[in-house]
Structures are given as C-alpha cells and as structure tokens.
Design a protein around this motif. Structure first.
Motif, PDB file in Angstrom:
ATOM      1  N   SER A   4     -14.787  -0.456   0.520  1.00  0.00           N
ATOM      2  CA  SER A   4     -14.935  -1.952   0.149  1.00  0.00           C
ATOM      3  C   SER A   4     -13.917  -2.844   0.023  1.00  0.00           C
ATOM      4  N   ARG A   5     -12.815  -2.317   0.019  1.00  0.00           N
ATOM      5  CA  ARG A   5     -11.712  -3.005  -0.041  1.00  0.00           C
ATOM      6  C   ARG A   5     -10.381  -2.503   0.314  1.00  0.00           C
ATOM      7  N   CYS A   6      -9.278  -2.904   0.469  1.00  0.00           N
ATOM      8  CA  CYS A   6      -7.962  -2.206   0.461  1.00  0.00           C
ATOM      9  C   CYS A   6      -7.368  -2.116  -0.743  1.00  0.00           C
ATOM     10  N   THR A   7      -6.766  -1.025  -1.112  1.00  0.00           N
ATOM     11  CA  THR A   7      -6.238  -0.798  -2.515  1.00  0.00           C
ATOM     12  C   THR A   7      -4.644  -0.571  -2.496  1.00  0.00           C
ATOM     13  N   CYS A   8      -4.068  -1.168  -1.533  1.00  0.00           N
ATOM     14  CA  CYS A   8      -2.656  -0.850  -1.409  1.00  0.00           C
ATOM     15  C   CYS A   8      -2.169  -1.786  -2.830  1.00  0.00           C
ATOM     16  N   ALA A   9      -0.696  -1.613  -2.825  1.00  0.00           N
ATOM     17  CA  ALA A   9      -0.023  -2.190  -4.191  1.00  0.00           C
ATOM     18  C   ALA A   9      -0.174  -3.480  -4.201  1.00  0.00           C
ATOM     19  N   SER A  10      -0.218  -4.295  -3.168  1.00  0.00           N
ATOM     20  CA  SER A  10      -0.286  -5.849  -3.044  1.00  0.00           C
ATOM     21  C   SER A  10      -1.682  -6.059  -3.353  1.00  0.00           C
ATOM     22  N   CYS A  11      -2.743  -5.803  -2.867  1.00  0.00           N
ATOM     23  CA  CYS A  11      -4.124  -5.840  -3.092  1.00  0.00           C
ATOM     24  C   CYS A  11      -4.470  -5.656  -4.280  1.00  0.00           C
ATOM     25  N   ASN A  12      -4.064  -4.399  -5.018  1.00  0.00           N
ATOM     26  CA  ASN A  12      -4.498  -4.153  -6.273  1.00  0.00           C
ATOM     27  C   ASN A  12      -3.911  -5.218  -7.431  1.00  0.00           C
ATOM     28  N   ALA A  13      -2.556  -5.522  -6.870  1.00  0.00           N
ATOM     29  CA  ALA A  13      -2.106  -6.573  -8.082  1.00  0.00           C
ATOM     30  C   ALA A  13      -2.804  -8.008  -7.921  1.00  0.00           C
ATOM     31  N   ALA A  14      -3.180  -8.542  -6.769  1.00  0.00           N
ATOM     32  CA  ALA A  14      -3.976  -9.458  -6.571  1.00  0.00           C
ATOM     33  C   ALA A  14      -5.366  -9.344  -7.130  1.00  0.00           C
ATOM     34  N   PHE A  15      -5.971  -8.272  -6.703  1.00  0.00           N
ATOM     35  CA  PHE A  15      -7.278  -7.926  -7.250  1.00  0.00           C
ATOM     36  C   PHE A  15      -7.422  -8.123  -9.030  1.00  0.00           C
ATOM     37  N   SER A  16      -6.202  -7.558  -9.728  1.00  0.00           N
ATOM     38  CA  SER A  16      -6.236  -7.624 -11.264  1.00  0.00           C
ATOM     39  C   SER A  16      -6.121  -9.163 -11.248  1.00  0.00           C
ATOM     40  N   TYR A  17      -5.041  -9.776 -10.881  1.00  0.00           N
ATOM     41  CA  TYR A  17      -4.411 -11.314 -11.274  1.00  0.00           C
ATOM     42  C   TYR A  17      -5.826 -12.060 -11.277  1.00  0.00           C
ATOM     43  N   TYR A  18      -6.403 -12.073 -10.243  1.00  0.00           N
ATOM     44  CA  TYR A  18      -7.577 -12.927 -10.043  1.00  0.00           C
ATOM     45  C   TYR A  18      -8.947 -12.583 -10.729  1.00  0.00           C
TER      46      TYR A  18
END
Length: 455
Positions: A233-247
């Motif tokens: 469903s989506r990338c779960t790299c550290a950067s994407c996870n941080a953005a996912f949580s922030y937004y």
C-alpha cells in the motif's frame, strides 16, 4: 462553420459570404471574425470553463461559443435538443420530440453542473459523445493506464538499480504465495538529491506524455493499485513513516508534495518558447495548460491537514480543512530522522496546499455507495472531502456503483447517487466518474439507466 443554405461545411472565410452574413443561414462555431462582422456580443462575465456554452441568433445565423473541445460536445447536444427535441436514452434508443421544421431564436448561456462526467459502464465512443458523457480524451493514458501509473512513469526495471531510493522499501514480496507490487517512495528515503532527480524525471516523463496527447488537459500521478492480498500500500521507510505520522496517518502529505513539485515543473516548461511553439504548431493551441492530479486513494485518502490531539480533522469557519505546515524528513546513514521546515524564497514557512495547476482526484473505494455522503454511514468520508476542500485545487470525484465481491449482483444505488451528485456539487466538484460494470456489455440491474442518469 456550417452553411445551411448549401448544406456544407465551410473551412475558410469567403469575403463574398461575410458581408451579408446576418441575412444568410449559417451555423458558426467560435469564429471571432464572423462574430465581429455580425455584431455578436457575448456576455463577458460568464465563465464557460470546460463545458459551458453560449448560443445566439443574429439574423438567420446561429452563433455558438465554447472554450474547449468538451464544449463543442455540449453545445451541439443543446442545439439538437432545441431544434429536434433530441434525447438519447441508450446506444440504440434515441427520441425526437420535434420535427425540426422551425429554427428557434437562440439566446442561451448555460454551463453543466459538472464540467466532466464519465460513466465507466460499457458505452461506445460515439455513444458517449451522443449522450453527453465525457469521452476518453479527459485524461492522458500512459501505456493504457491513467490512474495506477507510477511504474509507467518510473519503471523499476529501468531505474531500480541506479535509483533504488525512488522505490518503496518493499518492492516485491510474497504474500499468500504471490508476488507483490511495490510503490514509489514519495520522499526518496529522505535523500534530497535523489528526490530532486525523481522530480526531474517525473517532469520530463509528463512532458513526453503531454506531447503525445496535446489536446488532453489532465494527467494523474497515481500510486499502483492496492486491492487484493498481493499489493504494497505504501513505502514504510523512516522518512515516509515520519511524514505519515506527521500529516495525520496518511501518505497524502508526501504524495501531494511530490505532485506539487511536478506540477510546478510542468507549468514552468509550458512558459518556454519550446512548449509554446510545439503546441501551436502541432495542435493549434495558443495557451496550453495541464492539470496534474494527485490520486486521493488508498493510503493517500486522508487529507494532510491540521488535527486535534485525538486525530479529528480541524475545520475553519467555512467547514474546510486547515492546511498544515509542510515538512521534509531527512534520514542519515544510520537511519536517524531529522525534521526540517519547508520554506519559501523569503524564508517563510510553506503550508501544504495545491499548486495552481495541481488538482485532487478523490476515490473513496471503501465508502458505502448504497448511502449518500450526507448519511452517517459515510460520515468519515464526508469529513475527508471537507478536509481536502481546504487545500485548493479542482475537485475530481471517482465513485463506485458496483459490488466487486458479487460483480453481477444488482447494485441499487439510484437514490444515493443522485444525493451524492448534489453533495459533490456543493463541495465544488467539477468532475464525476461513476465506476460500474467496467466496459461490460451484459449489464445487470438497469445499468444503462444509470448511464443515462449520469449523462
């Protein structure tokens, strides 16, 4: 234009015909020279947009004005309705309530409730044109795809080895014995140099696709499909996870930021002499535009807006979502994430909203379309729509009038679909796509009636 006296199409202006024009029987489509000669005055305050039109009679000549090739379709159908009472109910069912013996005197200014309406049940291109349904020229098709097309832009087998950070941390996987399909990484794993190269390639590919279809005004930057057990469903790299949580537990922040960057690059290219010359010579287009759409779907369905501590969307006094300050999430070689404010050229914080040529394509595949978006069953999805409405951009809507778990089962959404039309109109939507029995000739449950209602 059409010369009704001699029953023929006329492609050039004959000076001997222009002078007595108001006394001749012509049908003229958007021809400024003939309009000026006849003294036609159009209402300058009306925004026709894609599909609006004006029809005016001067003498025995009927003049028609539109803004795009979509408008030619709607104005011709309006003319036929007025003259011969034309009504197309289905591919093989057309009714005429007038004999056409008398030409009305026209003074019409109209704009459809939705500029673009696309019905995905089976209907030929001729049927679409004749019923008022937008045809397939609405979107740019890329290798046969117009929505789930990430890997058509950046194929993994072409760029995967040299630009691994463009792709999700899981590109292929085995789930229930099958091979999975990955996604792009919308943050390039927090690497700014790789991100800039990814945006550059996206822009160049978009320009390439635009040149192949110069008359199409919309292109979607969509993720790969996420339905089924064998999809990522989506990338779960550290950067994407941080953005996912922030937004707000959504991939939409990173997705919209990427689309904005691509849209900005496309807009800048369209201002160059190269672009202006190309579209003028190839398609006769003076001021080419291109709308770049983010596919609001799957992990990008939730709007990247301000929220309460409990995660509820915050709305302004007009019931629209509040934009959130844009962030970039760097990742170092050890995998540590650092947050960075995105600033404009004056050093001011940037809030994540759509670029002028970036739009939203809202596809709530999990909503309950047996109920309208006014009802409690779809309250969560209604709130998402209102959240997205605060981020600007034109609002395109993809709804679902089918049960994929029982494909041929009658899907009785006739009452709710009308209410949803009203709902999305109130939310300023300008495009509706109703996905039903996809290009299936043997439609169940009066599906052709649904096509007629949509038109």
């Amino acid at each position: 234009y059409y010369d009704a006296d001699n029953d023929k199409k006329v492609d050039s202006v004959d000076p001997t015909m222009v002078a007595p024009l108001p006394a001749k029987k012509y049908i003229v489509f958007s021809h400024p020279a003939l309009e000026a000669e006849a003294g036609v005055v159009w209402d300058a305050d009306v925004d026709l947009d894609y599909s609006g039109y004006m029809i005016k009679t001067v003498g025995d000549t009927v003049f028609m004005k539109v803004n795009s090739h979509y408008g030619y379709q709607t104005v011709c159908l309006a003319f036929l309705r007025e003259v011969i009472g034309y009504e197309r109910y289905a591919e093989d069912t057309i009714a005429y309530s007038k004999d056409g013996s008398k030409m009305p005197t026209f003074d019409l200014v109209e704009k459809p409730d939705f500029d673009l309406v696309w019905r995905s049940g089976f209907i030929s291109e001729n049927g679409k044109t004749g019923s008022g349904v937008t045809n397939s020229r609405t979107f740019t098709y890329i290798n046969g795809n117009f929505v789930h097309n990430s890997f058509d832009y950046l194929p993994y087998d072409v760029y995967g080895e040299s630009h691994r950070k463009w792709y999700s941390d899981v590109v292929t996987q085995l789930v229930h014995g099958g091979a999975g399909i990955g996604q792009l990484c919308y943050s390039a794993h927090g690497d700014k140099e790789e991100y800039a190269l990814m945006v550059e390639n996206y822009v160049n590919k978009t320009i390439e696709f635009m040149k192949k279809k110069p008359n199409v005004d919309n292109i979607v930057l969509g993720q790969m499909d996420v339905i089924g057990n064998d999809r990522v469903s989506r990338c779960t790299c550290a950067s994407c996870n941080a953005a996912f949580s922030y937004y707000g537990d959504t991939n939409a922040g990173s997705h919209l930021a990427l689309v904005n960057n691509v849209a900005r690059g496309v807009a800048e290219w369209l201002e160059t002499e190269e672009a202006k010359t190309y579209f003028k010579e190839v398609a006769g287009i003076e001021n080419k535009t291109m709308n770049v759409l983010v596919l609001v779907y799957g992990s990008s369905i939730n709007p990247p807006v301000q929220r309460t501590d409990g995660g509820a969307i915050l709305f302004d006094e007009n019931g629209k979502g509040l934009p959130k300050q844009q962030k970039w999430f760097n990742v170092d070689d050890e995998g540590n994430v650092t947050e960075e404010d995105v600033l404009d050229e004056n050093g001011n914080p940037v809030y994540l909203v759509c670029e002028p040529n970036a739009d939203l394509f809202y596809c709530a595949s999990s909503a309950n379309y047996l109920h309208s978006f006014y009802e409690a069953e779809n309250n969560a999805y209604s709130n998402m729509v209102k959240g997205w409405s605060g981020l600007g951009g034109n609002f395109y809507v993809w709804t679902y009038e089918v049960n994929y778990y029982n494909y041929m089962y009658p899907y009785n959404s006739y009452d709710s679909m009308l209410e949803n039309m009203r709902y999305f109109k109130n939310q300023k939507a300008n495009h509706l796509l109703y996905q039903g029995l996809w290009e299936n000739k043997n439609n169940a449950a009066f599906d052709k009636l649904r096509t007629y209602i949509c038109s």
